[in-house]
Design a protein around this motif. Sequence first.
Motif, mmCIF file in Angstrom:
data_model
loop_
_atom_site.group_PDB
_atom_site.id
_atom_site.type_symbol
_atom_site.label_atom_id
_atom_site.label_comp_id
_atom_site.label_asym_id
_atom_site.label_seq_id
_atom_site.Cartn_x
_atom_site.Cartn_y
_atom_site.Cartn_z
ATOM 1 N N ILE A 23 0.879 -1.173 0.000
ATOM 2 C CA ILE A 23 0.000 0.000 0.000
ATOM 3 C C ILE A 23 0.914 1.220 0.000
ATOM 4 N N ASN A 24 0.701 2.090 -0.957
ATOM 5 C CA ASN A 24 1.646 3.180 -1.156
ATOM 6 C C ASN A 24 0.986 4.545 -0.932
ATOM 7 N N ASN A 25 1.142 5.051 0.272
ATOM 8 C CA ASN A 25 0.712 6.412 0.584
ATOM 9 C C ASN A 25 -0.724 6.726 0.140
ATOM 10 N N ILE A 26 -1.656 5.993 0.721
ATOM 11 C CA ILE A 26 -3.058 6.177 0.334
ATOM 12 C C ILE A 26 -3.802 7.016 1.368
ATOM 13 N N SER A 27 -4.588 7.952 0.894
ATOM 14 C CA SER A 27 -5.494 8.696 1.765
ATOM 15 C C SER A 27 -6.893 8.557 1.189
ATOM 16 N N LEU A 28 -7.820 8.135 2.014
ATOM 17 C CA LEU A 28 -9.213 8.105 1.549
ATOM 18 C C LEU A 28 -10.135 8.005 2.736
ATOM 19 N N GLU A 29 -11.412 8.219 2.472
ATOM 20 C CA GLU A 29 -12.370 8.141 3.572
ATOM 21 C C GLU A 29 -13.599 7.360 3.126
ATOM 22 N N ILE A 30 -14.017 6.423 3.968
ATOM 23 C CA ILE A 30 -15.257 5.691 3.699
ATOM 24 C C ILE A 30 -16.343 6.372 4.528
ATOM 25 N N GLU A 31 -17.342 6.918 3.850
ATOM 26 C CA GLU A 31 -18.369 7.650 4.589
ATOM 27 C C GLU A 31 -19.442 6.724 5.129
ATOM 28 N N LYS A 32 -20.021 7.146 6.235
ATOM 29 C CA LYS A 32 -21.084 6.367 6.869
ATOM 30 C C LYS A 32 -22.259 6.212 5.905
ATOM 31 N N GLY A 33 -22.773 4.989 5.809
ATOM 32 C CA GLY A 33 -23.935 4.745 4.976
ATOM 33 C C GLY A 33 -23.633 4.560 3.503
ATOM 34 N N SER A 34 -22.363 4.613 3.139
ATOM 35 C CA SER A 34 -22.037 4.474 1.716
ATOM 36 C C SER A 34 -21.805 3.006 1.354
ATOM 37 N N VAL A 85 -19.202 1.090 -0.932
ATOM 38 C CA VAL A 85 -17.966 1.270 -1.691
ATOM 39 C C VAL A 85 -17.474 -0.078 -2.188
ATOM 40 N N ALA A 86 -17.154 -0.169 -3.470
ATOM 41 C CA ALA A 86 -16.555 -1.384 -4.006
ATOM 42 C C ALA A 86 -15.078 -1.116 -4.255
ATOM 43 N N ILE A 87 -14.243 -2.054 -3.867
ATOM 44 C CA ILE A 87 -12.813 -1.908 -4.141
ATOM 45 C C ILE A 87 -12.413 -2.986 -5.140
ATOM 46 N N LEU A 88 -11.913 -2.537 -6.291
ATOM 47 C CA LEU A 88 -11.548 -3.458 -7.362
ATOM 48 C C LEU A 88 -10.040 -3.466 -7.544
ATOM 49 N N GLY A 89 -9.550 -4.539 -8.106
ATOM 50 C CA GLY A 89 -8.128 -4.600 -8.411
ATOM 51 C C GLY A 89 -7.768 -6.014 -8.799
ATOM 52 N N HIS A 90 -6.718 -6.184 -9.593
ATOM 53 C CA HIS A 90 -6.315 -7.546 -9.957
ATOM 54 C C HIS A 90 -5.588 -8.147 -8.764
ATOM 55 N N ASN A 91 -5.225 -9.443 -8.877
ATOM 56 C CA ASN A 91 -4.523 -10.101 -7.776
ATOM 57 C C ASN A 91 -3.219 -9.375 -7.467
ATOM 58 N N GLY A 92 -2.967 -9.128 -6.201
ATOM 59 C CA GLY A 92 -1.722 -8.475 -5.816
ATOM 60 C C GLY A 92 -1.761 -6.970 -5.949
ATOM 61 N N SER A 93 -2.952 -6.410 -6.184
ATOM 62 C CA SER A 93 -3.028 -4.959 -6.326
ATOM 63 C C SER A 93 -3.081 -4.274 -4.957
ATOM 64 N N GLY A 94 -3.255 -5.076 -3.906
ATOM 65 C CA GLY A 94 -3.278 -4.504 -2.560
ATOM 66 C C GLY A 94 -4.676 -4.305 -2.015
ATOM 67 N N LYS A 95 -5.691 -4.798 -2.718
ATOM 68 C CA LYS A 95 -7.056 -4.513 -2.256
ATOM 69 C C LYS A 95 -7.405 -5.232 -0.952
ATOM 70 N N SER A 96 -6.945 -6.491 -0.811
ATOM 71 C CA SER A 96 -7.239 -7.201 0.435
ATOM 72 C C SER A 96 -6.442 -6.630 1.603
ATOM 73 N N GLY A 115 -0.736 -1.018 -5.360
ATOM 74 C CA GLY A 115 -0.681 -0.318 -4.082
ATOM 75 C C GLY A 115 -1.120 1.132 -4.138
ATOM 76 N N ASN A 116 -1.593 1.575 -5.289
ATOM 77 C CA ASN A 116 -2.082 2.947 -5.405
ATOM 78 C C ASN A 116 -3.559 2.954 -5.753
ATOM 79 N N VAL A 117 -4.208 4.060 -5.421
ATOM 80 C CA VAL A 117 -5.585 4.228 -5.866
ATOM 81 C C VAL A 117 -5.528 4.748 -7.299
ATOM 82 N N GLU A 118 -5.967 3.902 -8.216
ATOM 83 C CA GLU A 118 -5.885 4.255 -9.631
ATOM 84 C C GLU A 118 -7.067 5.151 -10.012
ATOM 85 N N MET A 119 -8.248 4.774 -9.569
ATOM 86 C CA MET A 119 -9.450 5.568 -9.841
ATOM 87 C C MET A 119 -10.334 5.531 -8.606
#
Lengths: 274, 283
Positions: free
Chosen positions: B24-35, B37-48, B217-221
């Motif tokens: 995971i490479n320097n990620i900033s994000l926020e999951i809002e209450k009640g939202s 959110v789907a996290i996508l990525g190929h194997n080894g992208s760091g999503k798990s 390890g980055n947020v692409e989109m």
Amino acid sequence: MLKDITLGQYFSGNSILHRLDPRIKIIAVLFFAVSVFIAKNVYSFAFLLLSVILLTLVSGISYKIVLKSIKPVLVIVIFTAVINLFFTKADETPLIDWLFITVYPRGIKTAVFMIVRILTLIVGTSLILTYTTSPIALTDGIERLLSPLKKIKVPVHEFAMMMTIALRFIPTLLEETDKIISAQKARGAGFDEGGLMKKAKAFLPILIPLFISAFRRADELAVAMECRCYRGDEGRTRMKELKMQGRDVTALILAVLFTACIIFFNTLPTTLSI
Amino acid sequence: MIKLENVSFDYSDAEDLIPADKVINNISLEIEKGSFVAILGHNGSGKSTLAKLFNGILIPKSGRVTVDGMDTSDEDLLFDIRRRVGMVFQNPDNQIVATTVEEDVAFAPENLGVEPSEIRRRVAEALETVGMTRFRQHSPSQLSGGQKQRVAIAGIIAMKPECIIFDESTAMLDPQGRKEVLDTITKLRQDGMTVVLITHYMNEAVYADRVIVMNDGNVEMDAPPRQIFSKVERLKEIGLDVPQVTELIFKLREAGYSLPHDLVFPEEGAEAIEKLILEHKQR
């Protein structure tokens, strides 16, 4: 292939024996075992036999199943009987005295009593405990009975949790073993050929993947348990509380009375005793 | 409710001489209450790995993860963090602790020290939500994959969390089981649960209100699904598929047909194509 292994030998039912508090049953079994071992004359052994028959009727378990439970110990029973028959020495005229074989009346008595003792012990304890108590209830009962030991830092809860998880994963791991065996067979492994050594060796390729998978499962389960706020015994409550009821107290009193009866019968005068 | 600030993570130990690659490479994000959110990525992208940072299973090597303001690196707060953020894993077999469905669902409330009568109420409610009431007394080994996963979800619901993370919870299931789990998620959404869905099935992600695409390890989109899936070429570059409808529309557009570019549901795709055919006929 491995699916038909039953563990714990529990037969579900709804008899009074099934519904008793597991703690009471564990204590009752202790009383029963002690009684079996202190019984020493014809009256007390007859009483033992009678109560085991009574237990069978109360449990609602078919006598066929009960008789089946004797099968694995049959060899021990016969062996004990034979030893007692031929090797008991007494100061009386032998019934048979032929070559090196001498059988005294006392030997016959002892042999018969030993048979009754072993059989009643096996059947009685299975009826009270293993046949009528689910493994999980048994684990629960043991945990609560031993809970005073927590004060001296015995990890009672942890042991009980380990037991529960073991019971939970037996079917899962059996299924997995089946899969591994099939996978190895598909690649030409033979498990039924060769001598004992060869057969034992053939099981190595089953054990290794099974162990690796078991460790991986353990790891994942630990994380999943932590995610569900597991932190051992600390501040933990239980959904199913064990509550003593009238019948449990009665059962406990009966168990004590049972041992008292055996002690009383032991004092009755008779020549048929050991 | 979950906030990441400049979070980095790698799987190296302190004594490792060569630093491991950053997962995971320097990620900033926020999951809002009640939202949702789907996290996508190929194997080894760091999503798990990202998901495991959310409730303190993993602690960031640098940066900060907070849940309702509580820092996950503070061990004393982990208990409170985990009761708020529940997690459902990939393999249902390795999450079920007890020998009956009912006992297993009761596990989390028991750990929280809830009153027995309240535990029973919660268990009944949770089993009702996932539609497993009928199987209360069953042993887990008698259930199908989808049913087991629903029991695992009930086990989390009974904890009354504010957010549930699904870490590839449908990956090991057959289509029927996957549908069962997705229907359960939809139901939870209706009850206002915050849901984080980690998956590599694109058609699961279209139902989210926000999709985060991970790559190396980055947020692409990070955008609503329609915007994400309209970038068909970029998604393919980083080894991801797009929903079948989106793919079809993309190919038709390439062939010169004028269709909207942001369709993700099969129904709307069919409608758009029908409209196009009718227009052609009229001409």
